[in-house]
Write a protein that holds these residues in place. Structure first.
Motif, PDB file in Angstrom:
ATOM      1  N   UNK A  18       0.829  -1.210   0.000  1.00 35.64           N
ATOM      2  CA  UNK A  18       0.000   0.000   0.000  1.00 35.64           C
ATOM      3  C   UNK A  18       0.864   1.262   0.000  1.00 35.64           C
ATOM      4  N   UNK A  19       2.074   1.148  -0.566  1.00 37.64           N
ATOM      5  CA  UNK A  19       2.933   2.316  -0.694  1.00 37.64           C
ATOM      6  C   UNK A  19       2.444   3.191  -1.845  1.00 37.64           C
ATOM      7  N   UNK A  20       2.913   4.412  -1.880  1.00 34.56           N
ATOM      8  CA  UNK A  20       2.590   5.297  -2.994  1.00 34.56           C
ATOM      9  C   UNK A  20       3.520   4.985  -4.165  1.00 34.56           C
ATOM     10  N   UNK A  21       3.070   5.342  -5.361  1.00 32.67           N
ATOM     11  CA  UNK A  21       3.891   5.108  -6.539  1.00 32.67           C
ATOM     12  C   UNK A  21       5.269   5.750  -6.381  1.00 32.67           C
ATOM     13  N   UNK A  22       6.300   4.950  -6.625  1.00 29.85           N
ATOM     14  CA  UNK A  22       7.698   5.371  -6.578  1.00 29.85           C
ATOM     15  C   UNK A  22       8.160   5.779  -5.183  1.00 29.85           C
ATOM     16  N   UNK A  23       7.371   5.384  -4.182  1.00 30.64           N
ATOM     17  CA  UNK A  23       7.865   5.531  -2.809  1.00 30.64           C
ATOM     18  C   UNK A  23       9.065   4.609  -2.610  1.00 30.64           C
ATOM     19  N   UNK A  24       9.038   3.471  -3.300  1.00 27.99           N
ATOM     20  CA  UNK A  24      10.172   2.552  -3.329  1.00 27.99           C
ATOM     21  C   UNK A  24      10.692   2.481  -4.763  1.00 27.99           C
ATOM     22  N   UNK A  25      11.920   2.045  -4.923  1.00 29.94           N
ATOM     23  CA  UNK A  25      12.520   1.977  -6.254  1.00 29.94           C
ATOM     24  C   UNK A  25      12.215   0.656  -6.939  1.00 29.94           C
ATOM     25  N   UNK A  90      -0.545   1.396 -10.947  1.00 34.17           N
ATOM     26  CA  UNK A  90      -1.541   1.316  -9.879  1.00 34.17           C
ATOM     27  C   UNK A  90      -0.938   1.677  -8.536  1.00 34.17           C
ATOM     28  N   UNK A  91      -1.622   2.554  -7.836  1.00 32.38           N
ATOM     29  CA  UNK A  91      -1.331   2.839  -6.433  1.00 32.38           C
ATOM     30  C   UNK A  91      -2.572   2.469  -5.641  1.00 32.38           C
ATOM     31  N   UNK A  92      -2.475   1.412  -4.842  1.00 34.04           N
ATOM     32  CA  UNK A  92      -3.631   0.967  -4.071  1.00 34.04           C
ATOM     33  C   UNK A  92      -3.872   1.904  -2.891  1.00 34.04           C
ATOM     34  N   UNK A  93      -5.126   2.265  -2.709  1.00 36.46           N
ATOM     35  CA  UNK A  93      -5.481   3.152  -1.618  1.00 36.46           C
ATOM     36  C   UNK A  93      -5.660   2.400  -0.305  1.00 36.46           C
ATOM     37  N   UNK A  94      -5.786   3.153   0.757  1.00 35.53           N
ATOM     38  CA  UNK A  94      -6.039   2.593   2.082  1.00 35.53           C
ATOM     39  C   UNK A  94      -6.791   3.628   2.904  1.00 35.53           C
ATOM     40  N   UNK A  95      -7.769   3.162   3.667  1.00 38.39           N
ATOM     41  CA  UNK A  95      -8.580   4.031   4.498  1.00 38.39           C
ATOM     42  C   UNK A  95      -9.173   5.166   3.645  1.00 38.39           C
ATOM     43  N   UNK A  96      -8.882   6.424   3.980  1.00 37.95           N
ATOM     44  CA  UNK A  96      -9.461   7.521   3.202  1.00 37.95           C
ATOM     45  C   UNK A  96      -8.637   7.903   1.969  1.00 37.95           C
ATOM     46  N   UNK A  97      -7.494   7.255   1.761  1.00 40.53           N
ATOM     47  CA  UNK A  97      -6.677   7.538   0.571  1.00 40.53           C
ATOM     48  C   UNK A  97      -7.130   6.648  -0.575  1.00 40.53           C
ATOM     49  N   UNK A 241     -23.142  -3.725  -6.892  1.00 33.79           N
ATOM     50  CA  UNK A 241     -23.535  -2.590  -6.066  1.00 33.79           C
ATOM     51  C   UNK A 241     -22.515  -2.437  -4.942  1.00 33.79           C
ATOM     52  N   UNK A 242     -21.660  -1.432  -5.110  1.00 30.98           N
ATOM     53  CA  UNK A 242     -20.562  -1.217  -4.153  1.00 30.98           C
ATOM     54  C   UNK A 242     -20.856  -0.004  -3.277  1.00 30.98           C
ATOM     55  N   UNK A 243     -20.726  -0.194  -1.973  1.00 26.11           N
ATOM     56  CA  UNK A 243     -20.839   0.903  -1.013  1.00 26.11           C
ATOM     57  C   UNK A 243     -19.438   1.189  -0.488  1.00 26.11           C
ATOM     58  N   UNK A 244     -18.850   2.280  -0.955  1.00 24.68           N
ATOM     59  CA  UNK A 244     -17.464   2.593  -0.602  1.00 24.68           C
ATOM     60  C   UNK A 244     -17.418   3.375   0.706  1.00 24.68           C
ATOM     61  N   UNK A 245     -17.325   2.646   1.796  1.00 24.83           N
ATOM     62  CA  UNK A 245     -17.181   3.300   3.099  1.00 24.83           C
ATOM     63  C   UNK A 245     -15.809   3.945   3.225  1.00 24.83           C
ATOM     64  N   UNK A 246     -14.811   3.291   2.636  1.00 27.17           N
ATOM     65  CA  UNK A 246     -13.459   3.820   2.526  1.00 27.17           C
ATOM     66  C   UNK A 246     -12.754   2.965   1.489  1.00 27.17           C
TER      67      UNK A 246
END
Length: 340
Positions: A18-25, A90-97, A241-246
């Motif tokens: 769940x890192x951000x894009x290019x947070x790692x090499x 792809x950058x996978x989100x987490x919680x509110x990101x 039918x998706x309910x996106x709580x986060x």
């Protein structure tokens, strides 16, 4: 039953975990694609699954097709041509990101392919079901023509045609989608969509629904499905039918609407998301499997929703579950207890 899926296979370059894009090499490389994901699910369920795509004749293109062969998908109808491999980051989100997808697929081999390169008489030989998505015509004007020709040829051969509307705002605007998709929908027997696809591609909008806040009015989707059937002569329409709580927790259910028999709803799952990309495709693959297996509408929608629920707990776009895996969830309370 033999199912032919048609579309672009992509190289997915994802940020690890769940890192951000290019947070790692480093980026994790896997293969994927809306229609390819469906083909893999069908093969996992024991269906004679074929996949038609176009890739460059290099080690990336060969690896892409090999990723499908691994699951037992027949790629003998795919072919090579000039162009490049389409890909996305792809950058996978987490919680509110939120998760982020960045496409890089312009001038890909399939987008540059020409109408006269497809010999539909041989491509449809022995095929019972043809599946494509709204991603195809969004890739190029060439593919608008190619999709229409494919649908015409399939219809002449009495092949069942399914389409996942799959609106992608990063590929085309809603205005163009609404100028193209209704014309292609007249060939479709089974239509699949998520909460906003029908609005963005066909101009048919559910009322008392707010996708952003996760408020869904199921009866409104029944009305949307009925309108699609009436307008385009579809036999069945299915919605996820998706309910996106986060980004990390979603409510998940589905509806299958038969023009003659009305709507059937699935049970609801609360999912702790591992990787939601490909969730809709896994629903489609499981639904096609259920319908060609002769399951009732109730059992079909339960199987499809359970299969796609499981997919969203698996890394990568491909769903790696069996019929037995799905049925265990359908017939259980889904508490995730260890199986010994």
């Amino acid at each position: 039953m033999r199912v032919l899926s048609f579309g672009e296979i992509l190289l997915r370059l994802g940020a690890p975990g769940y890192t951000k894009l290019f947070q790692r090499d480093v980026l994790d490389a896997t293969f994927c694609g809306g229609e390819a994901n469906v083909a893999v699910s069908l093969a996992n369920y024991g269906v004679n699954s074929q996949f038609l795509t176009v890739v460059p004749d290099n080690i990336i293109g060969h690896a892409a097709l090999n990723s499908l062969r691994y699951f037992g998908v027949d790629v003998s109808k795919s072919f090579y041509r000039e162009g490049r491999m389409g890909l996305y980051y792809l950058e996978k989100g987490a919680s509110q990101r939120a998760s982020k997808v960045i496409y890089d697929r312009k001038n890909s081999s399939i987008a540059m392919s020409q109408l006269n390169e497809y010999e539909w008489s041989s491509l449809f030989e022995g095929v019972d079901w043809f599946h494509w998505t709204g991603i195809n015509p969004a890739l190029s004007n060439n593919l608008i023509e190619i999709c229409e020709e494919a649908c015409k040829e399939a219809k002449q051969r009495n092949i069942t045609i399914s389409c996942d509307l799959n609106y992608r705002k990063n590929l085309w605007e809603s205005k163009k989608a609404q100028a193209v998709m209704p014309h292609l929908m007249k060939y479709v027997d089974v239509c699949i969509a998520n909460e906003e696809d029908a609005d963005k591609t066909l101009g048919i909008r559910a009322t008392n629904t707010d996708v952003e806040s996760g408020v869904l009015n199921k009866e409104s989707y029944r009305w949307v499905a009925n309108e699609i059937c009436k307008k385009f002569n579809c036999k069945k329409v299915a919605f996820t039918l998706r309910e996106s709580n986060s980004a990390s927790r979603n409510g998940w259910s589905g509806m299958l609407y038969d023009y003659k028999n009305g709507a059937t709803y699935s049970k609801h799952y609360d999912i702790d998301i591992v990787d939601r990309v490909g969730g809709g495709d896994s629903f489609t693959g499981a639904l096609i499997y259920s319908l060609i297996s002769g399951l009732s509408d109730k059992n079909a929608i339960e199987f499809a929703v359970a299969a796609s629920c499981l997919k969203q707990t698996i890394e990568g776009d491909y769903n790696r579950v069996s019929v037995d895996d799905v049925n265990k969830l359908v017939n259980s309370c889904g508490n995730g207890r260890v199986e010994r």
